[in-house]
Design a protein around this motif. Structure first.
Motif, mmCIF file in Angstrom:
data_model
loop_
_atom_site.group_PDB
_atom_site.id
_atom_site.type_symbol
_atom_site.label_atom_id
_atom_site.label_comp_id
_atom_site.label_asym_id
_atom_site.label_seq_id
_atom_site.Cartn_x
_atom_site.Cartn_y
_atom_site.Cartn_z
ATOM 1 N N LEU A 158 0.822 -1.212 0.000
ATOM 2 C CA LEU A 158 0.000 0.000 0.000
ATOM 3 C C LEU A 158 0.856 1.262 0.000
ATOM 4 C CD1 LEU A 158 -2.971 -0.903 2.341
ATOM 5 C CD2 LEU A 158 -2.953 -0.708 -0.141
ATOM 6 N N SER A 159 1.979 1.247 0.694
ATOM 7 C CA SER A 159 2.822 2.437 0.690
ATOM 8 C C SER A 159 3.540 2.603 -0.645
ATOM 9 C CB SER A 159 3.841 2.368 1.826
ATOM 10 O OG SER A 159 4.730 1.293 1.626
ATOM 11 N N GLU A 160 3.719 1.513 -1.392
ATOM 12 C CA GLU A 160 4.386 1.577 -2.687
ATOM 13 C C GLU A 160 3.406 1.826 -3.838
ATOM 14 O OE1 GLU A 160 6.652 -1.985 -3.186
ATOM 15 O OE2 GLU A 160 7.650 -1.756 -1.262
ATOM 16 N N LEU A 161 2.129 1.802 -3.553
ATOM 17 C CA LEU A 161 1.114 1.921 -4.602
ATOM 18 C C LEU A 161 1.234 3.194 -5.437
ATOM 19 C CD1 LEU A 161 -1.218 0.381 -5.814
ATOM 20 C CD2 LEU A 161 -2.742 1.510 -4.197
ATOM 21 N N PRO A 162 1.478 4.363 -4.853
ATOM 22 C CA PRO A 162 1.610 5.556 -5.719
ATOM 23 C C PRO A 162 2.746 5.427 -6.733
ATOM 24 C CG PRO A 162 1.283 6.216 -3.445
ATOM 25 C CD PRO A 162 1.472 4.723 -3.434
ATOM 26 N N GLY A 163 3.876 4.886 -6.316
ATOM 27 C CA GLY A 163 4.993 4.693 -7.248
ATOM 28 C C GLY A 163 4.661 3.687 -8.333
#
Length: 122
Positions: free
Chosen positions: A37-42
């Motif tokens: 979830l924390s990597e989703l924007p990238g």
């Protein structure tokens, strides 16, 4: 009868104590450790770059080229090419070819020098 109305609740009391009502408040959610979830924007930015107009146009060219190459007329031809390549490219053939090229390299260099000298005198 009065005694049973008094004893029945007393008999049920240990059962109620042994299995109390569940806590109606849900436990806290575990703290986020990052992860997907924390990597989703990238990841979404990368996908957006992959789906650019140029990339889609290039994919269309590749797919249409592959469709022509894999047309039913070409399947037998491609199969023949692969069969011949498989029988030709043995380890012995590759080793012999490598040796031949290694042996011919000095000869080609000498002929090149000879031709350079002959052409230089003209």
């Amino acid at each position: 009868m009065r005694l049973t109305t008094f004893l029945l609740p007393l008999a049920a009391a240990p059962l109620a104590i042994g299995a109390p009502e569940p806590n109606p408040v849900a436990p806290r959610a575990p703290a986020s450790t990052g992860g997907l979830l924390s990597e989703l924007p990238g990841i979404l930015d990368g996908v957006q770059d992959l789906l650019s107009k140029d990339t889609i146009n290039n994919l269309e060219i590749i797919v249409s080229g592959a469709a022509k190459l894999l047309a039913s007329d070409n399947i037998d031809v491609l199969q023949d090419i692969l069969t011949n390549a498989h029988s030709l490219l043995t380890k012995e053939f590759v080793d012999n070819t490598t040796t031949l090229i290694g042996d011919a390299t000095p000869l080609v260099e000498d002929v090149s020098k000879l031709l350079g000298g002959v052409l230089g005198t003209l």
